[in-house]
Design a protein around this motif. Sequence first.
Motif, PDB file in Angstrom:
ATOM      1  N   SER A  77      -7.988  -2.768  -3.540  1.00  0.00           N
ATOM      2  CA  SER A  77      -8.227  -1.198  -3.363  1.00  0.00           C
ATOM      3  C   SER A  77      -7.305  -0.634  -2.452  1.00  0.00           C
ATOM      4  O   SER A  77      -6.774   0.822  -2.822  1.00  0.00           O
ATOM      5  N   PRO A  78      -6.819  -1.294  -1.372  1.00  0.00           N
ATOM      6  CA  PRO A  78      -5.778  -0.439  -0.405  1.00  0.00           C
ATOM      7  C   PRO A  78      -4.574  -0.381  -0.971  1.00  0.00           C
ATOM      8  O   PRO A  78      -3.483  -0.061  -0.422  1.00  0.00           O
ATOM      9  N   ALA A  79      -4.196  -0.757  -2.121  1.00  0.00           N
ATOM     10  CA  ALA A  79      -2.914  -0.746  -2.742  1.00  0.00           C
ATOM     11  C   ALA A  79      -2.745   0.720  -3.057  1.00  0.00           C
ATOM     12  O   ALA A  79      -1.452   1.073  -2.975  1.00  0.00           O
ATOM     13  N   LEU A  80      -3.611   1.656  -3.533  1.00  0.00           N
ATOM     14  CA  LEU A  80      -3.330   2.948  -3.368  1.00  0.00           C
ATOM     15  C   LEU A  80      -2.741   3.686  -2.033  1.00  0.00           C
ATOM     16  O   LEU A  80      -1.612   4.516  -1.961  1.00  0.00           O
ATOM     17  N   ARG A  81      -3.084   3.073  -0.897  1.00  0.00           N
ATOM     18  CA  ARG A  81      -2.698   3.570   0.359  1.00  0.00           C
ATOM     19  C   ARG A  81      -1.460   3.155   0.605  1.00  0.00           C
ATOM     20  O   ARG A  81      -0.287   3.701   1.021  1.00  0.00           O
ATOM     21  N   MET A  82      -1.117   1.770   0.002  1.00  0.00           N
ATOM     22  CA  MET A  82       0.182   1.219   0.113  1.00  0.00           C
ATOM     23  C   MET A  82       1.221   2.091  -0.721  1.00  0.00           C
ATOM     24  O   MET A  82       2.348   2.327  -0.101  1.00  0.00           O
ATOM     25  N   LYS A  83       0.730   2.433  -1.717  1.00  0.00           N
ATOM     26  CA  LYS A  83       1.557   3.225  -2.527  1.00  0.00           C
ATOM     27  C   LYS A  83       2.105   4.325  -2.040  1.00  0.00           C
ATOM     28  O   LYS A  83       3.146   4.975  -2.058  1.00  0.00           O
ATOM     29  N   SER A  84       1.006   5.228  -1.479  1.00  0.00           N
ATOM     30  CA  SER A  84       1.063   6.599  -0.782  1.00  0.00           C
ATOM     31  C   SER A  84       2.151   6.379   0.495  1.00  0.00           C
ATOM     32  O   SER A  84       2.912   7.191   0.361  1.00  0.00           O
ATOM     33  N   VAL A  85       2.010   5.481   1.059  1.00  0.00           N
ATOM     34  CA  VAL A  85       2.754   5.126   2.315  1.00  0.00           C
ATOM     35  C   VAL A  85       4.199   4.966   1.742  1.00  0.00           C
ATOM     36  O   VAL A  85       5.150   5.166   2.361  1.00  0.00           O
ATOM     37  N   GLY A  86       4.341   4.259   0.732  1.00  0.00           N
ATOM     38  CA  GLY A  86       5.481   3.722   0.170  1.00  0.00           C
ATOM     39  C   GLY A  86       6.323   5.011  -0.190  1.00  0.00           C
ATOM     40  O   GLY A  86       7.572   5.055   0.014  1.00  0.00           O
ATOM     41  N   ILE A  87       5.643   5.901  -0.726  1.00  0.00           N
ATOM     42  CA  ILE A  87       6.223   7.200  -1.195  1.00  0.00           C
ATOM     43  C   ILE A  87       6.788   8.090   0.055  1.00  0.00           C
ATOM     44  O   ILE A  87       7.724   8.462   0.135  1.00  0.00           O
ATOM     45  N   LEU A  88       5.703   8.128   0.929  1.00  0.00           N
ATOM     46  CA  LEU A  88       6.310   8.930   2.278  1.00  0.00           C
ATOM     47  C   LEU A  88       7.372   8.272   3.109  1.00  0.00           C
ATOM     48  O   LEU A  88       8.196   8.975   3.539  1.00  0.00           O
ATOM     49  N   CYS A  89       7.306   7.003   2.947  1.00  0.00           N
ATOM     50  CA  CYS A  89       8.582   6.212   3.884  1.00  0.00           C
ATOM     51  C   CYS A  89       9.558   5.680   2.874  1.00  0.00           C
ATOM     52  O   CYS A  89      10.400   4.940   3.396  1.00  0.00           O
ATOM     53  N   ALA A  90       9.834   6.338   1.830  1.00  0.00           N
ATOM     54  CA  ALA A  90      10.840   5.751   0.960  1.00  0.00           C
ATOM     55  C   ALA A  90      12.142   5.713   1.415  1.00  0.00           C
ATOM     56  O   ALA A  90      12.795   4.678   1.304  1.00  0.00           O
TER      57      ALA A  90
END
Length: 183
Positions: A77-90
């Motif tokens: 479930s933290p994969a959503l957090r991981m994806k959000s941070v990935g977008i922010l830090c792209a």
Amino acid sequence: MYAHYLDQAAEGFFRFMLGSRVADIIATAYTQPDHDFSYQNVTFAEHEKAIVGMASGYTAERHRRFSEQPLKQAAGSPALRMKSVGILCAPVLRLLSTLADGDFYLESIAVDKALRGEGVGSTLIDHIEDRANAAGASRLSLYVSAKNEGARKLYERRGMTVESGWPRLIFIPQLLVRMTKTL
């Protein structure tokens, strides 16, 4: 231990990206082969039968085959957090796509504070350089925080030079420095 040192080297980025379960998530991904966070890329340093440091690295070619799947599966479930941070830090994460063919990327290196300056970091770098040479790499490269003077000095003593900085904007201070060494 890998998760601890990886997060330390990244100045808390992995804890930010994965949350309070960071150690469990990284440890689970670590056991899977053939990705950036795999046990295949990691070397630990020991002193008096205790782990006191870690380095990880891989070839640019191996990174191009990188899959986030082991990390996503481990995260659940933290994969959503991981994806959000990935977008922010792209923009920062895209820097890894600029690794040149023939580069061996030193992803992370961390040493316990009490043993810094005692040669542990140099020993880990020696091992990474041996792995880079065995892989046929022509260059060692890494990104380091622009404000991490201790690490930058170590890398300079080891023959690395600054190749570039990021971001490359006039009015914004550099956050990261790319350093390289011809092997």
